[in-house]
Scaffold this motif. Structure first.
Motif, short mmCIF file in Angstrom:
data_model
loop_
_atom_site.label_atom_id
_atom_site.label_comp_id
_atom_site.label_asym_id
_atom_site.label_seq_id
_atom_site.Cartn_x
_atom_site.Cartn_y
_atom_site.Cartn_z
N GLU A 30 0.83 -1.21 0.00
CA GLU A 30 0.00 0.00 0.00
C GLU A 30 0.86 1.26 0.00
N MET A 31 1.97 1.24 0.74
CA MET A 31 2.84 2.41 0.81
C MET A 31 3.50 2.68 -0.54
N LEU A 32 4.02 1.63 -1.19
CA LEU A 32 4.71 1.82 -2.47
C LEU A 32 3.74 2.19 -3.58
N ILE A 67 14.55 3.28 -2.06
CA ILE A 67 13.19 3.76 -1.75
C ILE A 67 12.37 2.61 -1.14
N GLY A 68 12.52 1.41 -1.72
CA GLY A 68 11.79 0.25 -1.20
C GLY A 68 12.18 -0.06 0.23
N PHE A 69 13.49 -0.01 0.52
CA PHE A 69 13.91 -0.34 1.87
C PHE A 69 13.54 0.76 2.86
N GLN A 70 13.53 2.02 2.40
CA GLN A 70 13.11 3.11 3.28
C GLN A 70 11.67 2.90 3.73
N ALA A 71 10.84 2.39 2.82
CA ALA A 71 9.44 2.11 3.17
C ALA A 71 9.38 1.02 4.24
N VAL A 72 10.23 0.01 4.08
CA VAL A 72 10.27 -1.06 5.06
C VAL A 72 10.70 -0.53 6.42
#
Length: 666
Positions: A30-32, A67-72
């Protein structure tokens, strides 16, 4: 540029989050999707992995990963604490075994690069390290081959696989052919899959003689394919010249085919001999694939189940390993193929268990993603998830008072040695001697449980094999086969029934048996405090076995003698079996007492008498007679009567064992 960003989580970590309203994959998705909007499309979602294609974005691939890992890390700060970056054909950000984020290139339709996908599939193969090394070598050299046009040097390279049945040879061959095509090294005819031919000395269905196999290739109009020959039957030195002539015949076809050869997993010296035989005529590379241990098979099963959003709980290990042991007990085990079969059974059992607890039509909650031992107890009918202590179970066994006392002594001795640094830890290996059906297997299984409960063994699982299971079919196969069986049993009990067969047989099987013994003795010494080997057999046969191998007796210090049951004990065992599952009339007790009183003592002391197995056969025959009577009468419940036993005992295999053949009732 289009990318596909992958986010994977550790299964155990996800399991800790299963009670949250949304699982981690859902929150990250949902965040990405909110961040990348219309550029993002979900292509894969499971309990532990998410894949999202990002189309037409301006960020470079490494930035997408960040960016993906920042969301995690924003959602789960604990994952960001130990994060580190690794370069491996692109940036990968990892947080131990808990999380990883990476990205791969996609084509205009959002599909991942085929060569990357194939390499990922190869990398995911368990135990195929030498195969991977050759594949990466091909990837590195392919540009040079294409640049200088040296395709012939590549096409004349062949492969010798030393791998057991069921360990993924067909899959590996398919990946190898796919890799070769994608690298532009060869175009296979009609995009056909590799062909596998099992060669044999005499023609039979599904197998081909050397002449028949060569005729098949010579008459093949398409050509240009990867052909794999199973040459296991030609490993014997007496067949070497026949094999060499076949290889010479293949030389004329080398420009049209890439050849592979398959033999079982064998020791390095024997593998070198086979390679030298083939290398006399053809350029060949060897690929050895050791059989995976039970721990690796467990990991493979867990990974397969994770693809369906299911997590295999740690408490399922005993039943899983019990089933693996049963699968291996006949000497024929098919590795990953067997694991795939078990995974399907586990999923089915999980669905059955959930169906009893949940009813979606009434709006109840979703079934748990975790698979427990209670869900899959039916995976192995030999597995009993008993809450009783091992020594208590042993105490309940009929006629085992002396055996229990001896095991209590052994436990005390071993624990004392373990607690005293100045004392040498004793060998744990044992000899069980006695007639068939006297409880040796059951007690051996309980030894594993007792030793685990007492902290002597770390696992306490039970692995049962006959002596023949340790022996190979071909030269060089016995030692690694025996070693693999021992490796499975580290931390547990390895029970070898009919152990004397290792020292008996004709010249060839005797040689294999002695080789197995040599390997076994080495394993017993090297793992004397982390594995219990229990050999079982008749007293005289076991004595001969000990006399025939000087190092064996000293490494098996504990001797437990299992006495044959008395008539009274046989009666007690029969009634215990009957009352465990059925209601019994008093007449059954009287009829059973009369039957066992009349058992011929000469038969009971003979090698043909199987003690409790004889009792079980009589019990099963008795209740089968009762089942027929119930169907005829229309009764709803099976109640065992004296008449049922009388009818069962009248069958020849039982009536001939009585001292008085004709009497009232019998």
């Amino acid at each position: 540029m289009d990318f596909c960003v992958h986010i994977g989580f550790g299964a155990d970590w996800v399991l800790q989050k299963q009670h949250e309203h949304d699982l981690p994959v859902v929150k990250i998705k949902e965040m990405l999707l909110e961040q990348f909007g219309e550029h993002a499309e979900v292509t894969k979602q499971s309990l532990v992995e998410l894949a999202i294609v990002l189309k037409g974005i301006t960020d470079i691939k490494d930035e997408v990963v960040r960016i993906g890992f920042q969301a995690v890390a924003e959602l789960y700060p604990e994952l960001g604490e130990d994060a580190h970056e690794a370069e491996d054909d692109g940036l990968v950000i990892c947080s131990g075994d808990l999380c990883a984020v990476w990205a791969v290139d996609c084509d205009d339709e959002g599909r991942e690069s085929p060569s990357v996908t194939t390499q990922n599939l190869i990398q995911a193969l368990h135990g195929w390290d030498e195969f991977k090394q050759i594949c990466w070598e091909i990837v590195d050299i392919a540009p040079q081959i294409r640049k200088y046009g040296t395709f012939e040097s590549f096409l004349f390279q062949n492969y010798l696989f030393s791998v057991n049945d069921g360990w993924g040879l067909s899959t590996a061959l398919g990946y190898l052919a796919r890799l070769m095509e994608e690298l532009g090294l060869i175009t296979f005819a009609g995009n056909k899959k590799p062909v596998e031919l099992r060669l044999t000395v005499k023609s039979e269905p599904g197998r081909y003689t050397l002449a028949e196999a060569f005729d098949i290739l010579r008459g093949d109009e398409d050509k240009n394919r990867l052909i794999c020959f199973d040459i296991s039957e030609f490993m014997d030195n007496s067949r070497e010249e026949e094999l060499k002539q076949f290889l010479k015949d293949l030389v004329s076809l080398e420009s049209h085919y890439i050849f592979a050869f398959r033999i079982p997993f064998i020791e390095p010296e024997s593998l070198k001999h086979m390679k030298d035989t083939i290398s006399d005529i053809l350029f060949v590379r060897t690929i050895s694939v050791p059989p995976a241990g039970d721990g690796e098979l467990w990991d493979c099963a867990r990974e397969s189940l994770e693809k369906y959003g299911l997590i295999l709980s740690e408490n399922t290990k005993p039943v899983f390993f019990a089933r693996l042991s049963k699968e291996k007990s006949d000497g024929r085990f098919y590795g990953m193929q067997t694991v795939r079969k078990l995974v399907c059974e586990i999923i089915w059992l999980k669905h059955k268990a959930d169906a009893k607890l949940y009813d979606d039509s009434e709006g109840r909650c979703e079934p748990a993603k975790e698979i427990t031992a209670e869900d899959i107890g039916g995976l192995c009918n030999q597995f009993e998830n008993s809450n009783k202590k091992g020594l208590d179970e042993l105490a309940e066994m009929i006629g085992m008072e002396e055996i229990r006392d001896r095991i209590v002594e052994i436990v005390s001795q071993v624990k004392l040695a373990m607690a005293n640094d100045n004392m040498e830890k004793p060998c744990l290996h044992m000899r069980f001697v006695g007639a068939p059906g006297t409880g040796k297997t059951t007690v051996a299984r309980l030894v594993g449980k007792i030793f685990a409960e007492e902290g002597i063994l770390r696992n306490g699982y039970f692995f049962e094999h006959t002596a023949r299971d340790l022996c190979g079919e071909y030269i060089g196969q016995t030692a690694p086969k025996t070693a693999a069986i021992c490796r499975d049993a580290y931390g547990s009990v390895l029970f070898i029934d009919e152990a004397y067969a290792l020292y008996a047989g004709d010249d060839r099987t005797s040689d294999y048996g002695k080789e197995a013994l040599t390997t076994l003795v080495s394993e017993m010494e090297n793992h004397r405090s982390d594995m219990v080997v229990i050999m079982a057999g008749y007293k005289d046969d076991m004595h001969k076995l000990m006399e025939g191998n000087a190092g064996l007796r000293s490494r098996m210090p504990f001797l437990l003698e299992f006495k044959s049951y008395t008539k009274e004990q046989l009666l007690e065992i029969f009634l215990l079996m009957a009352r465990r599952h059925f209601r019994c009339e008093d007449s059954l007790v009287a009829a059973a007492k009369e039957f066992f009183d009349k058992l011929d003592p000469a038969y009971m002391s003979s090698m043909d008498f199987s003690n409790a197995r004889f009792v079980r056969n009589l019990y099963e025959r008795t209740w089968s007679k009762a089942a027929v009577r119930m169907q005829i009468s229309g009764a709803k419940e099976i109640v065992l009567t004296g008449e049922d036993l009388i009818v069962a005992a009248a069958d020849r295999e039982f009536s001939e064992r009585l001292t008085v053949k004709k009497s009232i009732g019998f």
